[in-house]
Structures are given as C-alpha cells and as structure tokens.
Design an enzyme around this catalytic site. Sequence first.
Site, PDB file in Angstrom:
ATOM      1  N   ASN A 180     -26.077  34.302  11.296  1.00  0.00           N
ATOM      2  CA  ASN A 180     -25.205  33.099  10.990  1.00  0.00           C
ATOM      3  C   ASN A 180     -24.614  33.485   9.562  1.00  0.00           C
ATOM      4  O   ASN A 180     -25.128  33.349   8.464  1.00  0.00           O
ATOM      5  CB  ASN A 180     -25.903  31.874  10.838  1.00  0.00           C
ATOM      6  CG  ASN A 180     -25.135  30.561  10.553  1.00  0.00           C
ATOM      7  OD1 ASN A 180     -23.824  30.644  10.431  1.00  0.00           O
ATOM      8  ND2 ASN A 180     -25.934  29.541  10.299  1.00  0.00           N
ATOM      9  N   LYS A 211     -22.385  31.704   8.016  1.00  0.00           N
ATOM     10  CA  LYS A 211     -22.029  30.468   7.190  1.00  0.00           C
ATOM     11  C   LYS A 211     -20.619  30.535   6.672  1.00  0.00           C
ATOM     12  O   LYS A 211     -19.786  31.331   7.218  1.00  0.00           O
ATOM     13  CB  LYS A 211     -23.159  29.980   6.391  1.00  0.00           C
ATOM     14  CG  LYS A 211     -24.617  29.977   6.817  1.00  0.00           C
ATOM     15  CD  LYS A 211     -25.508  29.248   6.065  1.00  0.00           C
ATOM     16  CE  LYS A 211     -26.932  29.486   6.456  1.00  0.00           C
ATOM     17  NZ  LYS A 211     -27.948  28.515   5.998  1.00  0.00           N
ATOM     18  N   HIS A 242     -26.329  23.195  14.315  1.00  0.00           N
ATOM     19  CA  HIS A 242     -27.277  23.707  13.133  1.00  0.00           C
ATOM     20  C   HIS A 242     -27.395  22.507  12.319  1.00  0.00           C
ATOM     21  O   HIS A 242     -26.564  21.661  12.083  1.00  0.00           O
ATOM     22  CB  HIS A 242     -26.335  24.856  12.368  1.00  0.00           C
ATOM     23  CG  HIS A 242     -27.002  25.614  11.496  1.00  0.00           C
ATOM     24  ND1 HIS A 242     -26.809  25.077  10.167  1.00  0.00           N
ATOM     25  CD2 HIS A 242     -27.710  26.777  11.343  1.00  0.00           C
ATOM     26  CE1 HIS A 242     -27.860  25.766   9.414  1.00  0.00           C
ATOM     27  NE2 HIS A 242     -28.067  26.962  10.325  1.00  0.00           N
ATOM     28  N   GLU A 246     -26.994  22.111   9.138  1.00  0.00           N
ATOM     29  CA  GLU A 246     -25.923  21.925   8.290  1.00  0.00           C
ATOM     30  C   GLU A 246     -24.938  21.011   8.683  1.00  0.00           C
ATOM     31  O   GLU A 246     -24.278  20.125   8.024  1.00  0.00           O
ATOM     32  CB  GLU A 246     -25.487  23.205   7.655  1.00  0.00           C
ATOM     33  CG  GLU A 246     -26.577  23.784   6.587  1.00  0.00           C
ATOM     34  CD  GLU A 246     -26.581  25.348   6.435  1.00  0.00           C
ATOM     35  OE1 GLU A 246     -25.619  26.092   6.785  1.00  0.00           O
ATOM     36  OE2 GLU A 246     -27.484  25.885   6.104  1.00  0.00           O
ATOM     37  N   GLU A 265     -35.452  25.892  13.862  1.00  0.00           N
ATOM     38  CA  GLU A 265     -35.012  26.122  12.424  1.00  0.00           C
ATOM     39  C   GLU A 265     -35.589  24.907  11.717  1.00  0.00           C
ATOM     40  O   GLU A 265     -34.939  23.877  11.304  1.00  0.00           O
ATOM     41  CB  GLU A 265     -33.680  26.304  12.284  1.00  0.00           C
ATOM     42  CG  GLU A 265     -33.064  27.455  13.168  1.00  0.00           C
ATOM     43  CD  GLU A 265     -31.657  27.840  12.336  1.00  0.00           C
ATOM     44  OE1 GLU A 265     -31.666  28.959  11.820  1.00  0.00           O
ATOM     45  OE2 GLU A 265     -30.720  27.248  12.260  1.00  0.00           O
ATOM     46  N   GLY A 312     -32.585  28.437   3.995  1.00  0.00           N
ATOM     47  CA  GLY A 312     -32.074  28.895   2.661  1.00  0.00           C
ATOM     48  C   GLY A 312     -32.785  28.752   1.556  1.00  0.00           C
ATOM     49  O   GLY A 312     -32.457  28.854   0.235  1.00  0.00           O
ATOM     50  N   SER A 334     -35.356  31.351   6.626  1.00  0.00           N
ATOM     51  CA  SER A 334     -35.643  32.536   5.486  1.00  0.00           C
ATOM     52  C   SER A 334     -36.529  33.595   6.097  1.00  0.00           C
ATOM     53  O   SER A 334     -37.375  34.190   5.622  1.00  0.00           O
ATOM     54  CB  SER A 334     -36.627  31.683   4.513  1.00  0.00           C
ATOM     55  OG  SER A 334     -36.006  30.875   3.697  1.00  0.00           O
TER      56      SER A 334
HETATM   57  C1  PEP Z   1     -29.751  29.639   9.133  1.00  0.00           C
HETATM   58  O1  PEP Z   1     -28.580  29.263   8.446  1.00  0.00           O
HETATM   59  O2  PEP Z   1     -29.651  29.347  10.389  1.00  0.00           O
HETATM   60  C2  PEP Z   1     -30.845  30.400   8.392  1.00  0.00           C
HETATM   61  C3  PEP Z   1     -31.826  30.491   8.928  1.00  0.00           C
HETATM   62  O3  PEP Z   1     -30.609  30.534   7.078  1.00  0.00           O
HETATM   63  P1  PEP Z   1     -31.602  31.283   6.157  1.00  0.00           P
HETATM   64  O4  PEP Z   1     -32.093  32.671   7.101  1.00  0.00           O
HETATM   65  O5  PEP Z   1     -30.923  31.716   5.024  1.00  0.00           O
HETATM   66  O6  PEP Z   1     -32.812  30.515   5.748  1.00  0.00           O
END
Ligand code: PEP
Length: 248
Positions: free
Chosen positions: A9, A11, A93, A95, A165, A171, A211
């Site tokens: 992703n 973003k 997601h 966000e 997630e 993040g 992460s």
């Molecule tokens: C994501 O945005 O779906 C995500 C898992 O981000 P990160 O791996 O940076 O935590």
Amino acid sequence: MAQKIVAGNWKMNLSLSEGVKLVNGIESKIDSTDVRIIVFTPSLFAHPISQLNKKDTEVGVQNFNENEAGAFTGEISINQVKSVGVNIGLIGHSERRLYFNESHSVLKAKVDAAIGNGFEFIFCCGEPLDVREANQEFSYVKRQLDESLFHLTDAQIKGGTIAYEPVWAIGTGKTATTEQAEEMHKAIRTWIVEHYSEEIAETVSILYGGSCNPKNAEELFACPNVDGGLIGGASLNPEDFCAIINSF
Ligand code: PEP
C-alpha cells in the site's frame, strides 16, 4: 486453499518515476511466483504502472467511490478504474475510516458496488489501541465484518480477501506478536465458518498488516491462519518488499 498474497500500500507516497523504479526493482528481485503480488498505487498511477505489464506484479487502487457515476468531484468510480484495466481495490483501510469518515454503511455500499461490478477487493479491518486496551478487539473487528461484509452470499464471499490491520500497529513500528495476529486471524476464520461454511472459510485469504517488515514477516507468515500481508512503509523499498515476499 486460500491464496498467498503480499500486497503493498503506497498510500500518498512516491512520484510516478519513483513508482516505476520500485516496480522494476520488485520484478528483478522476486524468486517465488506462487505468491500473488499486488501494489496499491495512488489512482492516478494505476494505469501507467499497470502498463509496465509486469509478469508478477498486479496493480490495484487504494480507494474508489461506491456510486456508478455523477457529481462526486475528486472521486473515481469502479468503472473508471476498470476502464484502464485495473480490477482490484482496497476497501475500509483504517486511514479511510479515520480521516475520511468512512462508516460501516459506506463500506458496505463499496463492497456491494464492487460485487455488482465484478471488481475484486481486499476488505480491511482492525481495532484502535484504546479498544485493544479495553480487551474489546474481537467484538470490534467482528462488528466491522458483520456490518459491511458478512451480508454477502456464499458465492460472493468465496475466494475473497480480508486484511486484519490493528490500527495501533500501522506505521508505528509496533507489530502485533505472532500470538496476537494468529488469534485474531483464527477468530476471523471461525466467524466465516459460522456465517458460511468451513469449505468457504478455507478459500478466504486473511492478510496481516501493521509494521510488517523483513525481520518479522517470516514468523508472521508461518502462523497457520496468516495467508500473507498488506504492507505499508516496507513496500516502498524493493529490497524490503521483496524480502517480505521471499520470506514465504
Ligand atoms: C498499511 O498501511 O496498510 C500498513 C500496514 O502500513 P505499515 O506497514 O506501514 O504499518
């Protein structure tokens, strides 16, 4: 068997030329082809990146609007995405839920729009930190699935993909432990059995996101109910992203 998937992703990161370089780098470093690889690019880049016609890397969008067409300035419809040859998108997601107020009902409408238009999606779910600290993570995630996804029929959900997630891990550099990931993934699989059937539950890929990096991917992917990952930060670097893919 559920398909093994590792998806990136991006973003709101990278220029087009950086994205092209990244995808070229991914293709040159992959040594396993039984893992499905998808990059979720900004919508504007989905077409040029897909035109690179890479053998192993599919392209998807991070968001789309649930309406067919019309006066929705700044939005993009499923048919517009499909018209450039891109056939998969993310839904829900954290966000999008947090910064764009995407509610259970909006996400349900996106799921229905995708199903109605033959558009594949990865449905994201996961609890914020305060919910985990209050030991409410299972009921929270179950509600996200009940409200927006589990109205689908057997035929519609079969072969679908869910990404768990935990918001506190996205993040932040703070990854769920393998125990935390596996127990939630197992719970999700059990809910699919309860709503549908064991046979269908085995076809749904459940990805972990939060992460995930080259150091922790191998043990996360070794969990029996973890079928792959949705990767944010580490998907922006071909070495890290490919190390995660190759850790299968
Ligand atoms: C994501 O945005 O779906 C995500 C898992 O981000 P990160 O791996 O940076 O935590």
